[in-house]
Design an enzyme around this catalytic site. Structure first.
Site, PDB file in Angstrom:
ATOM      1  N   GLU A  55     -23.267 -12.574   8.405  1.00 47.99           N
ATOM      2  CA  GLU A  55     -24.072 -13.662   8.952  1.00 47.99           C
ATOM      3  C   GLU A  55     -25.483 -13.192   9.306  1.00 47.99           C
ATOM      4  OE1 GLU A  55     -19.817 -14.271  10.611  1.00 47.99           O
ATOM      5  OE2 GLU A  55     -21.082 -12.644   9.848  1.00 47.99           O
ATOM      6  N   MET A 166      10.998  11.688 -17.453  1.00 47.64           N
ATOM      7  CA  MET A 166      12.191  12.165 -18.139  1.00 47.64           C
ATOM      8  C   MET A 166      13.149  12.761 -17.109  1.00 47.64           C
ATOM      9  SD  MET A 166      11.328  11.141 -21.034  1.00 47.64           S
ATOM     10  CE  MET A 166      12.825  11.654 -21.894  1.00 47.64           C
ATOM     11  N   ARG A 187      -6.874   2.712  -5.654  1.00 47.72           N
ATOM     12  CA  ARG A 187      -6.986   3.738  -4.622  1.00 47.72           C
ATOM     13  C   ARG A 187      -8.244   3.527  -3.787  1.00 47.72           C
ATOM     14  NH1 ARG A 187      -5.590   9.664  -7.346  1.00 47.72           N
ATOM     15  NH2 ARG A 187      -3.361   9.303  -7.741  1.00 47.72           N
ATOM     16  N   THR A 298      12.915   7.680  -4.606  1.00 45.65           N
ATOM     17  CA  THR A 298      13.611   7.730  -3.316  1.00 45.65           C
ATOM     18  C   THR A 298      12.793   7.077  -2.209  1.00 45.65           C
ATOM     19  OG1 THR A 298      14.790   9.752  -3.951  1.00 45.65           O
ATOM     20  CG2 THR A 298      14.630   9.257  -1.593  1.00 45.65           C
TER      21      THR A 298
END
Length: 369
Positions: A55, A166, A187, A298
């Site tokens: 503003e 893998m 990020r 996990t």
């Protein structure tokens, strides 16, 4: 009363607010325009915490034309003395005739009595113009004010069959260079990057923003229950703070990590390790708005199970890695379709040869928010 030019002028204010996407943290991204008879005479956007608000900059840009003008602000003007004076007083002093607000400010300190103060000065106030669009600019700030915790998004790079590495752990590179560059912008807008100590031990990542024009680096947060983070990790060699969250009371090793440049946060343990909900509240107390999770299955699964995830950013690469490769989330067995984690896909777009899917977690009454 809504005027014909209100949406057009507010849309411009939102465009200006977007310019602060990577720089305003921990403040909200805010844009403002001043207009007379639908013609814009002044523009401003908040750039950095501690600097002039949108503003004030728009009033300065408008000069004498601010008197009698309409101010369009993407977030309710502040009405308190913080790092800068209250914007309500700047608007009153400038002599604006009308203030149009996209969204209310959920910060009770910042917005307390703002609209009332403007009305007392004889200024017409209207709220809710393009409110939904305004709210999407500041999910972390709003989350921190309303829920006392940051907005949490998980980033995953996976094959088309949902595999992130893998079986051996090999994962460089699943997605293209274009996708990896795109991650840098996510990020850059984040207050913190969160990962687990397993990722640190396996990959030794820097988790910093690698953009030439990056003005700030996010805090790197490591969930490390037993203090296994090496004090030689790359995290300590790159710009940006490091926070180790642990349940270990090993004071000697904590001091080693502090000497390497880390802050160590000791939390009480919960099932499986660090109390993740408590951790998020603590991050909110440190003015962390948006957390980007770049972790293994996990920790990502634990955050989902704890109902602490708001959004997913998934990059899908055009190949298959087979059912022996690692999945995206370790989740407990789901027996019924009614118990699955529901998603609302809000954006799908190609990034290089990959596809980026942006999805929000659907909050149900049972899952809470």
């Amino acid at each position: 009363m809504t005027h014909p030019s209100d949406h057009r002028c507010m849309a411009r204010a939102l465009q200006l607010a977007q310019r602060g996407l990577y720089t305003t943290d921990p403040n909200p991204r805010v844009g403002c325009v001043l207009a007379r008879e639908g013609e814009i005479v002044g523009e401003g956007w908040h750039q950095r915490a501690g600097e002039a608000h949108a503003e004030v900059l728009a009033i300065k840009d408008a000069g004498d034309q601010a008197r009698g003008a309409t101010a369009y602000v993407s977030l309710e003007p502040c009405n308190h003395q913080g790092r800068t004076p209250p914007c309500t007083e700047a608007l009153v002093k400038a002599g604006v005739a009308r203030v149009v607000i996209a969204s209310k400010d959920p910060n009770p300190q910042a917005n307390h009595g703002a609209s009332q103060r403007l009305k007392e000065a004889g200024i017409e106030v209207q709220s809710g113009v393009m409110e939904a669009e305004a709210l999407t600019l500041n999910p972390g700030y709003i989350s921190r004010m309303i829920r006392s915790r940051p907005w949490v998004r998980i980033k995953m790079a996976a094959s088309l069959d949902g595999r992130t590495a893998m079986a051996s752990g090999e994962s460089k590179w699943i997605t293209s260079a274009a996708a990896r560059e795109d991650v840098q912008y996510w990020r850059a807008r984040s207050s913190a990057i969160l990962t687990g100590v397993g990722t640190v031990l396996a990959d030794d990542p820097s988790l910093n923003v690698r953009l030439d024009d990056a003005e700030r680096q996010p805090l790197r947060v490591i969930v490390d229950s037993h203090l296994s983070t090496p004090d030689t990790a790359k995290l300590f060699a790159s710009a940006g703070g490091v926070l180790i969250v642990t349940t270990s009371e090993d004071k000697n090793y904590s001091e080693r990590l502090r000497s390497a440049g880390a802050e160590v946060m000791l939390l009480s343990a919960s099932t499986g390790g660090v109390d993740l909900a408590d951790m998020m509240v603590r991050l909110g107390q440190q003015e962390i708005n948006e957390v980007m999770v770049e972790a293994g299955a996990t920790l990502a699964g634990a955050l989902l199970t704890a109902n602490l995830v708001d959004e997913l950013i998934v990059y899908l690469a055009p190949h298959l890695m087979g059912n022996q490769a690692r999945g995206m989330f370790n989740l407990a067995a789901i027996e019924q379709l009614a118990d699955r984690v529901a998603l609302d896909i809000v954006d799908v777009r190609p990034v290089g040869r990959d596809w980026r899917i942006q999805a929000k977690i659907v909050r149900s009454a049972s899952r809470g928010g």
